[in-house]
Scaffold this motif. Structure first.
Motif, short mmCIF file in Angstrom:
data_model
loop_
_atom_site.label_atom_id
_atom_site.label_comp_id
_atom_site.label_asym_id
_atom_site.label_seq_id
_atom_site.Cartn_x
_atom_site.Cartn_y
_atom_site.Cartn_z
N ASP A 178 0.85 -1.19 0.00
CA ASP A 178 0.00 0.00 0.00
C ASP A 178 0.88 1.24 0.00
O ASP A 178 2.12 1.15 0.09
CB ASP A 178 -0.97 -0.02 1.19
N ARG A 219 -3.64 -5.61 -6.49
CA ARG A 219 -2.98 -4.34 -6.25
C ARG A 219 -3.72 -3.61 -5.12
O ARG A 219 -4.90 -3.87 -4.87
CB ARG A 219 -2.97 -3.46 -7.50
N LEU A 259 -5.25 -0.14 -3.88
CA LEU A 259 -5.71 1.13 -4.42
C LEU A 259 -5.19 2.26 -3.53
O LEU A 259 -4.72 2.03 -2.41
CB LEU A 259 -7.23 1.15 -4.50
N ASP A 260 -5.28 3.48 -4.03
CA ASP A 260 -4.63 4.58 -3.32
C ASP A 260 -5.28 4.92 -1.98
O ASP A 260 -4.70 5.64 -1.16
CB ASP A 260 -4.54 5.82 -4.21
N ALA A 311 -7.68 -4.50 -4.56
CA ALA A 311 -8.36 -4.96 -5.77
C ALA A 311 -7.65 -6.21 -6.28
O ALA A 311 -6.43 -6.33 -6.18
CB ALA A 311 -8.35 -3.87 -6.84
N ARG A 314 -13.10 -5.58 -5.66
CA ARG A 314 -12.52 -4.61 -4.73
C ARG A 314 -12.98 -4.96 -3.32
O ARG A 314 -14.18 -5.22 -3.10
CB ARG A 314 -12.98 -3.20 -5.10
N SER A 371 -5.96 0.94 -12.59
CA SER A 371 -5.37 2.19 -12.12
C SER A 371 -5.37 2.25 -10.60
O SER A 371 -6.15 1.56 -9.94
CB SER A 371 -6.13 3.38 -12.69
N PRO A 372 -4.51 3.10 -10.01
CA PRO A 372 -4.42 3.16 -8.53
C PRO A 372 -5.71 3.57 -7.85
O PRO A 372 -5.93 3.21 -6.69
CB PRO A 372 -3.32 4.21 -8.30
N ASP A 373 -6.57 4.35 -8.51
CA ASP A 373 -7.82 4.74 -7.87
C ASP A 373 -8.96 3.80 -8.21
O ASP A 373 -10.11 4.01 -7.77
CB ASP A 373 -8.18 6.17 -8.23
N GLY A 374 -8.69 2.77 -9.00
CA GLY A 374 -9.72 1.80 -9.34
C GLY A 374 -10.69 2.26 -10.40
O GLY A 374 -11.68 1.56 -10.67
N ASN A 428 -3.21 9.17 -11.67
CA ASN A 428 -3.72 8.40 -12.81
C ASN A 428 -2.91 8.71 -14.06
O ASN A 428 -3.38 9.28 -15.04
CB ASN A 428 -5.21 8.71 -13.04
#
Length: 824
Positions: free
Chosen positions: A121, A159, A161-162, A167, A176, A260-263, A383
């Motif tokens: 994380d 991964r 997420l931010d 996820a 998620r 992407s990191p924000d899903g 992003n």
């Protein structure tokens, strides 16, 4: 290339090899590292000579070495595997840095073994990883591990997420896990099928009449439409309902997906579903099947038939449920006719003409043969996404950003090569909290490290005539660590460059070959290192501290034997190339002034693009021991890094483009001349041998320069490049339909009429790399040419890399016999 340990135990073999010998191994440190002069060092005295039975036995007697090593999360211990004697399974170990010995892990402990590949994380307080297809998360402060899934369907990727959520994806579904509520949400349900047609209005006369005249039918149609509309609204507005399904058509399959990191975004690479790694013609017969019949084993496609379709990029906006096809127009040179000169030359040879024209090229995600990273890299805190693509024609590699709003590619770096872009040295990534990319590129002729900020010119962090590889961004992003052969092409060391100043610092002082990994705390290096007569062991070195050997798994039998450390020399090229690096082994009692000149053997390494004339322990460990045996029987042995070999830069690598087997044979000629001038070798008593690419080179030497060698042995050899695989061969020779000239020039079967000296051909029937058919076709060609000077040996149960000690022994008995008969 492992096999059963035939007939005797380790302790018996140890006694056999040592034989009461009091000699000690050759002291490598006594020889200068840059040993390039012709003042050769006398080899060590040997009282107990080697035998083929000894050196071709199961290699476990050399030691059960550590493999797959990696750091613990707290940087205090190391994990690795070892494969017990004659076992098909591995055991796993943990060794604290302050301990003398490792502890074997039980099956119940394996999921707690910190796992080499995991994701962190943003605060690096938690690590998620996949073990046995299931998802786990570890709290790094306490070491507590939680299992999040227990299913028979494997988790394919994970991964953070931010915001700290996790996820993960399974097949074509993305999930998620909300860390605050524990809710499992399906982010994306992707189906590679056509979308359901839904409720259709009547479109024929009869259907329209039915709806017009029959009230019940019209009512049913109206109700169905209302339900369909309601379901659409429900999916959009009801916060408890999962996201709408994506239907992407039935013509493709997903090659890779990245979140992407924000899903919000999912980037997909799609490939034609009908493309296969094999064609309908490709089978391999197994004559010794377990049921007593001939088994038809599937095998890979040949380059003459393979036609990779390329890949297509699709961006899914999971928030807006919007799909954007990403075109390749943003790639510089995406439509260039890069093979126009080759096509024109081939057309002219057929009495035709060719007019160059532009058209979109096929591209795919970069397939690097040495990395473990994805070709899709997201900036961890924004992003932004960068991808590395390659042209299917092998002439271009692009590092590009994706404009997420427009769904377009923006080229950041184009690496073009008129020959082919290397399938190594393609690592890249983002500097944190930045729009700057770091990457490797061979654009100067050597692999080096670069920084590239958005809208700015690239900045070189390393430069010079050496190769940079294995880059690692330090945990604080102050340094980038790398491996390089700065001091000598055959010596590796670890360095780091300060990103802000561009200043490099050497961290290790090794005198052989090594691989490294940086500890999670950035304070220590884990090295897997070797020297010419010392197999790889694990070492620990604190940054700025002393080197400490962690493992001691080399057997006493191997350590105490007086192996000859080959000298690494430079052979001057008389064919316009730079100096050729080579290993040289000298015969027992070597005397340069001896009136009787020595016979000699040149070994040709495999793979083509491989380095063997280095100061580390050779990956060809059996050949290393065989070369020691040859010296004990009066031979000089040379092992050349002919043109095309690894470690010497782009020009050396691509010297064989469209001309395989010709520059390399020129180098072999220079090797024979060098031995005649500097090692008292009789140039009329030299033989050669090698496997795979080395077998191909043996063919080319005997067929095109029939007076150069008096005998040759070709193991698992390529005889016709049109029958080899596409990923390797199309790099160097293009494809047969485009560049028939290169294939006819480079394939041994086209030159077989030149054979004049004894040739031994040896192949495994179950070779799914270089097919047994390669040897069958060449043998028939030699029969039809009425060549009487060749012999063949087949190995019914062997793949490309032999596994059974009995096969290795038989193979090298025949090679030794050939040399004894023809060179003595």
């Amino acid at each position: 290339m492992k096999g059963a340990f035939r007939g005797f135990g380790l302790s018996i073999l140890t006694l056999t090899i040592l034989g009461g010998c009091a000699a000690t191994p050759q002291d490598e440190s006594s020889q200068a590292i840059n040993s390039v002069s012709v003042s050769l060092v006398t080899p060590p005295r040997v009282e107990q000579q080697l035998t083929l039975n000894q050196i071709m036995a199961n290699p476990d007697w050399m030691g059960i070495f550590a493999k797959g090593e990696y750091w613990s999360d707290d940087s205090r211990s190391v994990y690795f595997a070892r494969q017990p004697h004659s076992s098909p399974l591995r055991d796993y170990y943990q060794q604290p840095l302050d301990a003398m010995n490792a502890t074997q892990l039980t099956i119940e402990q394996l999921h707690l073994a910190d796992q080499q590949r995991g994701v962190y994380d943003t605060s690096r307080s938690h690590k998620a990883f996949i073990y046995q297809g299931n998802l786990f998360v570890k709290e790094l402060a306490t070491g507590a591990v939680r299992q999040l899934t227990r299913q028979n369907t494997n988790v394919d990727g994970v991964r953070f997420l931010d915001n700290g959520d996790i996820a993960y994806w399974q097949g074509e579904q993305v999930f998620r896990i909300h860390q605050d509520t524990g809710l499992y949400e399906q982010l994306a349900n992707i189906k590679m099928t056509k979308a359901p047609e839904g409720v259709q209005d009547p479109d024929s006369y009869i259907a329209k009449q039915q709806h017009r005249l029959i009230e019940y039918v019209a009512l049913q149609q109206s109700n169905a439409k209302q339900k369909e509309q309601y379901q659409t609204e429900l999916t959009k507005l009801d916060p408890t309902v999962a996201a709408k399904t994506w239907y992407l058509g039935d013509a493709e399959v997903i090659s890779e997906m990245s979140l992407s990191p924000d899903g919000r975004y999912m980037l997909l690479s799609l490939v034609d579903k009908n493309y296969s790694w094999r064609s309908e013609h490709d089978i391999m017969p197994n004559y010794l099947g377990s049921k007593g019949y001939v088994d038809a084993v599937p095998a890979r496609a040949r380059v003459a038939e393979d036609n990779p379709p390329g890949e297509r990029l699709v961006l899914l906006d999971l928030k807006q449920h919007d799909k954007r096809d990403i075109t390749i127009e943003g790639l510089d040179g995406f439509d260039a006719d890069v093979l126009s000169a080759v096509k024109a030359e081939n057309a002219k040879a057929k009495g035709e003409s060719y007019k160059s024209h532009k058209s979109p090229r096929k591209v795919q995600l970069m397939q690097d043969w040495g990395w473990s990273q994805s070709a899709i890299q997201w900036q961890s805190d924004a992003n932004q996404v960068a991808i590395m693509l390659e042209a299917v024609d092998n002439k271009d590699r692009w590092l590009a950003r994706v404009d997420l709003n427009a769904g377009k590619l923006i080229t950041e770096h184009r690496l073009h090569d008129d020959a082919w872009v290397n399938y190594n040295f393609n690592q890249f990534g983002w500097l944190p909290n930045s729009d700057t990319l770091y990457y490797l590129s061979e654009e100067t002729g050597y692999s080096h490290l670069y920084l590239k900020a958005k809208g700015s010119k690239a900045k070189a962090l390393t430069q010079g005539k050496y190769v940079v590889s294995d880059i690692t961004l330090g945990p604080k992003a102050k340094f980038i660590y790398y491996k390089a052969n700065k001091d000598h092409p055959g010596i590796d060391n670890v360095y780091r460059v300060e990103i802000a100043s561009g200043q490099s610092e050497q961290l290790t002082q090794w005198d052989g070959q090594l691989d490294y990994s940086l500890s999670p705390d950035g304070a220590k290096l884990l090295l897997n290192a070797s020297r010419r007569t010392q197999p790889s062991e694990l070492f620990i070195q604190a940054i700025g501290g002393e080197l400490k050997q962690l493992t001691h798994y080399t057997s006493e039998a191997f350590k105490q034997y007086p192996w000859q450390a080959p000298e690494v020399v430079k052979v001057a090229s008389t064919h316009g190339a730079e100096d050729i690096y080579a290993r040289v082994y000298l015969p027992q009692g070597y005397n340069k002034a001896n009136a009787d000149k020595y016979p000699a053997v040149i070994f040709n390494h495999g793979a083509g693009y491989l380095q063997n004339a280095h100061y580390g322990f050779s990956g060809y460990f059996r050949e290393f021991m065989f070369h020691n045996l040859l010296t004990q029987n009066g031979y000089v042995v040379m092992d050349m890094d002919y043109r095309g070999s690894k470690g010497y830069g782009r020009d050396w690598r691509t010297a064989v483009y469209r001309n395989m087997g010709h520059p390399e044979v020129e180098d072999l000629k220079d090797g024979v001349s060098w031995m005649a001038s500097n090692a008292n070798v009789d140039a009329n008593r030299v033989g050669t041998y090698g496997g795979s690419y080395g077998g191909f080179l043996t063919f080319m030497a005997l067929f095109t320069e029939p007076e150069l060698f008096q005998a040759g042995a070709a193991l698992r050899p390529v005889s016709d490049w049109a029958h080899y695989n596409a990923p390797y061969t199309s790099n160097i020779l293009n494809t047969p339909d485009i560049d028939a000239i290169a294939y006819e020039r480079s394939s041994p079967i086209e030159h077989a009429a030149g054979l004049q000296k004894p040739l031994l051909i040896m192949s495994g029937v179950l070779d799914d790399n270089v097919f047994f058919q390669d040897s069958v076709r060449l043998v028939q060609r030699l029969i039809e040419l009425e060549k009487p000077m060749f012999e063949t040996a087949i190995y019914p149960v062997e793949p490309h890399g032999f596994r059974q000690p009995s096969s290795w022994l038989d193979e090298y008995r025949r090679i030794f016999k050939l040399f004894e008969q023809e060179l003595k």
